[in-house]
Design an enzyme around this catalytic site. Structure first.
Site, PDB file in Angstrom:
ATOM      1  N   HIS A 103      47.653  53.177   1.728  1.00 54.47           N
ATOM      2  CA  HIS A 103      46.365  53.862   1.811  1.00 54.47           C
ATOM      3  C   HIS A 103      46.494  55.280   2.370  1.00 54.47           C
ATOM      4  O   HIS A 103      45.928  56.224   1.819  1.00 54.47           O
ATOM      5  CB  HIS A 103      45.443  53.030   2.705  1.00 54.47           C
ATOM      6  N   SER A 121      40.038  57.984   2.023  1.00 49.56           N
ATOM      7  CA  SER A 121      39.234  56.792   2.253  1.00 49.56           C
ATOM      8  C   SER A 121      37.741  57.132   2.175  1.00 49.56           C
ATOM      9  O   SER A 121      37.296  57.709   1.179  1.00 49.56           O
ATOM     10  CB  SER A 121      39.610  56.156   3.586  1.00 49.56           C
ATOM     11  N   TYR A 122      36.943  56.820   3.221  1.00 50.58           N
ATOM     12  CA  TYR A 122      35.516  57.130   3.150  1.00 50.58           C
ATOM     13  C   TYR A 122      35.257  58.631   3.145  1.00 50.58           C
ATOM     14  O   TYR A 122      34.149  59.071   2.803  1.00 50.58           O
ATOM     15  CB  TYR A 122      34.742  56.469   4.291  1.00 50.58           C
ATOM     16  N   ASP A 147      48.074  50.349  -2.070  1.00 48.88           N
ATOM     17  CA  ASP A 147      46.889  50.191  -1.235  1.00 48.88           C
ATOM     18  C   ASP A 147      45.931  49.208  -1.891  1.00 48.88           C
ATOM     19  O   ASP A 147      45.576  49.377  -3.064  1.00 48.88           O
ATOM     20  CB  ASP A 147      46.199  51.549  -1.069  1.00 48.88           C
ATOM     21  N   GLY A 192      35.895  55.987   7.290  1.00 48.41           N
ATOM     22  CA  GLY A 192      35.464  54.804   8.011  1.00 48.41           C
ATOM     23  C   GLY A 192      34.287  54.134   7.316  1.00 48.41           C
ATOM     24  O   GLY A 192      34.465  53.189   6.574  1.00 48.41           O
TER      25      GLY A 192
END
Length: 477
Positions: A450, A191-192, A398, A95
């Site tokens: 993603h 991701s994060y 992505d 996030g």
């Protein structure tokens, strides 16, 4: 132990076993029996809509700070085969502010996927718990069901705070599940979590110098990870241009006016406008999956919430927070399901009356983020030197953390190539391309966005299995 105590003990074990939706064989050794008693409070026995399965799963809270009342929510699935022999894998989403339960467990690699109406669960035949014991953590506080009773804790949110709480969580969790204390342990995420995972791995590595704190860390697995802010930005812009999202003119403006290594990046108006144009165009499609349709119609998310949210901070190169994932409708289904009273009671979140408000992503967490490392590359070098297994993969459709970003980041490490770029195969088809470096393996997933397991569930499970075994995916049909 006299006969009466023996009978009482055995009846207790029998009751716990019968509570599982499909009975499994009662383990015969004492350590497993003892563990049942320690874990019993968190055993999930009546999850609404759950398919019948032959493995146990547990959920609940682990307190990471008694004084402040800070607790993290977890969901743990035993492996569907040989759980006493399989490794333990922690999965994290990023996030910052997004739920590993809502994404990883519910949409990607968990055994139960929320069905299209949000009323029930469907079985995932490609769940990663076929290969390992899976632990999902909602981290940090403010994400999903995780919380703190001390409001000032939210002022401290950031990378270091998250890593420290996750580390404390692990040691407290091992007290609940002592049989996993010495298992080979891996950390995975996307991701994060490209920041969360290496930072937690580094903390474990450093703390392992104390034998009493030892965690048997074997390596990390990262999907479409944010890695180095400057290289990630360059890759995002170049990918958008190379995939015809933006014009030559916009790309040229950004290349000439943006210095992503500078803390003054966003003070340049031409740079800001150029980057804003990139995300304006991405608002027309799904930045997480360039070539699939967006959700239109029944979603409860309004059109404004579906759009890309770009937040420029003058003192930081923080990547933009973008709501949603592959399909905003999936997010809606999860939100409906996890806010049900019967579901929260089954997961030991609430008493079924005083409910917690669950969201798949919490923008407040992002807004409060006060501490962020700009690059994971020094940690990569440290973990490589320590001999840990590091695999990185990228879905190649992505746009959010595109394959170009990851290639730029890894290239800057300057690692020696040990196996040249070549295709890898799954079921006689090209799954993607792969290159092996000294201390690191990088692979792409052909046609995946993603969240790779959503798009390529069978391929991702095979890749995960290869990672655990330390053997490269097949290079021949």
């Amino acid at each position: 132990m006299d006969s009466i105590l023996k009978i009482t003990f055995l009846l207790h074990l029998l009751l716990i076993t019968l509570l599982v939706l499909e009975p499994v064989a009662v383990a015969t050794h004492w350590s497993r029996k003892k563990t049942y008693l320690l874990e019993a409070d968190d055993l999930v026995t009546s999850l609404p809509g759950q398919p019948r399965v032959n493995f146990r799963h547990y959920s609940g809270y682990v307190t990471v700070n008694e004084k402040n009342g800070r607790a993290l929510f977890y969901w743990f699935y035993e492996s569907s085969t040989l759980p006493d022999e399989k490794s333990l894998v922690l999965w994290l989403n990023g996030g910052p502010g997004c739920s590993s339960v809502g994404y990883g467990a519910t949409q990607e690699i968990g055994p139960f996927l929320v069905d299209s109406d949000g009323q029930a669960l469907k079985f995932n035949p490609y769940s990663w718990n076929t290969e390992a014991n899976l632990l999902f953590l909602e981290s940090p506080i403010g994400v999903g069901f995780s919380y703190s009773n001390t409001s000032s804790d939210y002022d401290n949110l950031g990378d270091d705070f998250t890593a420290q709480d996750a580390y404390t969580f692990l040691h407290q969790w091992f007290l609940k599940f002592p049989l996993y204390r010495k298992r080979i342990f891996y950390i995975a995420g996307e991701s994060y979590a490209g920041k969360y995972v290496p930072e937690l791995a580094e903390l474990i590595h450093d703390k392992n110098k104390d034998p009493s704190l030892f965690i048997n860390l074997g390596g990390i697995l990262l999907g479409n990870p944010e890695t180095c802010d400057a290289e990630d930005w360059k890759g995002l812009i170049d990918y958008a241009w190379s995939h015809a999202i933006v014009s030559d003119e916009t790309h040229k403006t950004i290349k000439e006016s943006c210095d992503f290594y500078s803390n003054d990046t966003w003070s340049n108006e031409d740079c800001r406008q150029g980057v804003e144009e990139v995300f304006k165009q991405y608002n027309e499609i799904d930045i997480y999956s360039l070539y699939t349709s967006v959700c239109i119609g029944n979603s409860t998310i309004n059109s404004e919430d579906k759009s890309v949210k770009v937040m420029f901070k003058s003192t930081s190169k923080l990547m933009p927070r973008i709501l949603g994932g592959y399909d905003p409708c999936l997010d809606d289904y999860a939100r409906y399901y996890y806010n049900r009273a019967d579901v929260q009671k089954a997961l030991h979140v609430s008493d079924g009356r005083n409910l917690r408000n669950w969201n798949i992503c919490n923008m407040t967490v992002f807004n409060y983020w006060s501490d962020r490392k700009e690059s994971m590359l020094p940690i990569y070098k440290k973990l490589i030197a320590a001999g840990l297994r590091i695999w990185v993969y990228s879905g190649d459709t992505d746009g959010r953390v595109p394959v170009l970003s990851t290639r730029y980041c890894l290239s800057s490490l300057g690692l020696r190539i040990t196996e040249a770029w070549r295709p890898w195969y799954h079921q006689k088809q090209v799954g993607g391309w792969l290159q092996e470096y000294e201390g690191l393996t990088f692979a792409t997933f052909r046609g995946a966005g993603h969240a790779v397991p959503i798009f390529k569930p069978s391929e991702s499970l095979a890749f995960f299995s290869a990672f655990l075994s330390g053997e490269s995916p097949p290079f021949q049909r």
